[in-house]
Design a protein around this motif. Structure first.
Motif, short mmCIF file in Angstrom:
data_model
loop_
_atom_site.label_atom_id
_atom_site.label_comp_id
_atom_site.label_asym_id
_atom_site.label_seq_id
_atom_site.Cartn_x
_atom_site.Cartn_y
_atom_site.Cartn_z
N CYS A 32 -4.65 2.03 2.51
CA CYS A 32 -3.63 3.08 2.51
C CYS A 32 -4.20 4.41 3.03
CB CYS A 32 -3.06 3.28 1.11
SG CYS A 32 -2.07 1.87 0.53
N TYR A 45 -7.18 -2.17 -1.24
CA TYR A 45 -5.83 -1.69 -0.98
C TYR A 45 -5.81 -0.16 -0.84
CZ TYR A 45 -0.83 -0.99 -1.22
OH TYR A 45 0.46 -0.62 -0.93
N VAL A 46 -6.55 0.53 -1.68
CA VAL A 46 -6.62 2.00 -1.59
C VAL A 46 -7.20 2.41 -0.24
CG1 VAL A 46 -7.72 4.07 -2.54
CG2 VAL A 46 -6.75 2.35 -4.08
N GLU A 47 -8.29 1.79 0.17
CA GLU A 47 -8.90 2.12 1.46
C GLU A 47 -7.93 1.86 2.61
OE1 GLU A 47 -11.54 3.70 1.96
OE2 GLU A 47 -12.45 3.64 -0.03
N LEU A 59 0.64 4.74 -1.97
CA LEU A 59 -0.12 4.21 -3.10
C LEU A 59 0.71 4.10 -4.37
CD1 LEU A 59 -3.49 6.03 -2.41
CD2 LEU A 59 -3.20 3.55 -2.58
N ASP A 72 -9.63 -1.61 -4.71
CA ASP A 72 -10.33 -0.70 -3.81
C ASP A 72 -9.98 -0.99 -2.35
OD1 ASP A 72 -11.58 0.75 -5.79
OD2 ASP A 72 -13.47 -0.35 -5.67
N LEU A 128 -3.87 7.99 -10.48
CA LEU A 128 -4.31 7.72 -9.11
C LEU A 128 -5.49 8.60 -8.72
CD1 LEU A 128 -3.89 6.37 -6.35
CD2 LEU A 128 -2.20 8.15 -5.83
N HIS A 141 -8.93 6.49 -8.62
CA HIS A 141 -9.20 6.06 -7.24
C HIS A 141 -9.61 7.19 -6.30
CE1 HIS A 141 -7.97 1.93 -7.91
NE2 HIS A 141 -6.86 2.36 -8.50
N LEU A 142 -8.99 8.37 -6.42
CA LEU A 142 -9.24 9.42 -5.44
C LEU A 142 -10.39 10.35 -5.82
CD1 LEU A 142 -5.56 10.31 -4.52
CD2 LEU A 142 -7.10 8.67 -3.43
N TYR A 174 -3.87 -4.56 -7.03
CA TYR A 174 -3.91 -3.10 -7.22
C TYR A 174 -2.83 -2.67 -8.22
CZ TYR A 174 -2.45 1.70 -6.10
OH TYR A 174 -2.04 3.02 -6.19
#
Length: 272
Positions: A259, A255-257, A30, A253, A10, A14-15, A203
């Motif tokens: 969250c 979905y990450v944004e 996430l 991306d 993760l 993504h981070l 995701y």
């Protein structure tokens, strides 16, 4: 999927491009689509803090965790190998390590895993070889308290001799079969994710794809083409991975944004 391993994925995938930090609430959210429960996330985070991979910090949205400089280096190196952004070249020389290894079996296993991750294969219990020197290997061995000698060497028999050495250090047939199995297992899962799928499903599918692909960091030293068998399965597997990782990236991306923004929005609403 273990929580600690998923957290490395993760943060790395993504981070890291988003500053390498996130609130605890976002980490929990996430990893939920991967079936990882909140207590497991918090336990893994605490363990990674003790090991020097994460450090706590206070964010506007509440308590969170950021990667340490050590973690940033490891994640950047892993990302370059996962996405194979660098061209694999070879000057014909091997990096050779002769170790006076640790006494305990557990320490030897940990050292072996770390050396394998850095691209080294073993000729015997004391002798390790790689087709390119790893930047962190001296630091790794020093921190492990291992006495060692290090050489740069070319095989006297040229490429044929080098190919024989490579086949002693790595089981290329087994690695090739693992690549074929990876494609066979992932293909039906990825086929179920279409343009009609929601962002969370895309995701989760992409996360599992990257997680499975990441295991090859501990299997495949990414040898130069001159030392690989013809029709190497890793080449087709890399194309398969690249194609689907890119296809699912936009939805992942989003979905990450979503969250990450959820925590910020909660903070803004509390402040009204």
């Amino acid at each position: 999927m273990q929580a600690r391993s998923a957290l490395f994925d993760l943060y790395g995938d993504h981070l890291r491009p988003r500053g390498g930090r996130a609130p605890v609430a976002a980490l929990v959210k996430l990893l939920a689509p991967l079936g990882i429960a909140p207590p497991a996330v918090r336990t893994a985070v605490s363990r990674m803090v003790r090991q020097g991979w994460l450090e706590p910090l206070r964010l506007a949205s509440g308590p969170g965790y950021s990667i340490t400089p050590r973690a940033a280096r490891r994640l950047d190196e892993a990302a370059a190998r996962i996405y194979r952004t660098g061209r694999v070249t070879w000057d014909g020389r091997f990096d050779l390590l002769v170790l006076d290894g640790p006494a305990s079996r557990r320490e030897r296993q940990r050292l072996a895993a770390n050396l394998t991750f850095l691209g080294y294969g073993t000729l015997d219990e004391q002798t390790w070889v790689a087709t390119r020197p790893a930047e962190d290997v001296d630091l790794l061995l020093t921190e492990a308290g291992v006495r060692f000698e290090r050489f740069s060497a070319a095989h006297a028999a040229g490429t044929p001799g080098a190919m024989g050495l490579v086949r002693r250090a790595w089981d290329l047939a087994e690695i090739g079969r693992a690549y074929e199995q990876f494609v066979a297992e992932q293909r039906p899962l990825l086929a179920s994710i279409t343009v009609r799928s929601n962002d969370e499903d895309a995701y989760a599918a992409r996360f599992r794809l990257v997680h499975a692909w990441r295991t090859f960091l501990f299997r495949d030293p990414q040898l130069p083409p001159a030392l690989l068998p013809e029709r190497w399965p890793g080449t087709a597997a890399a194309s398969f991975f690249d194609r689907h990782a890119a296809r699912l990236r936009p939805a992942a991306d989003r979905y990450v944004e979503q969250c990450l923004d959820g925590g910020n929005r909660h903070t803004r609403e509390k402040g009204r």
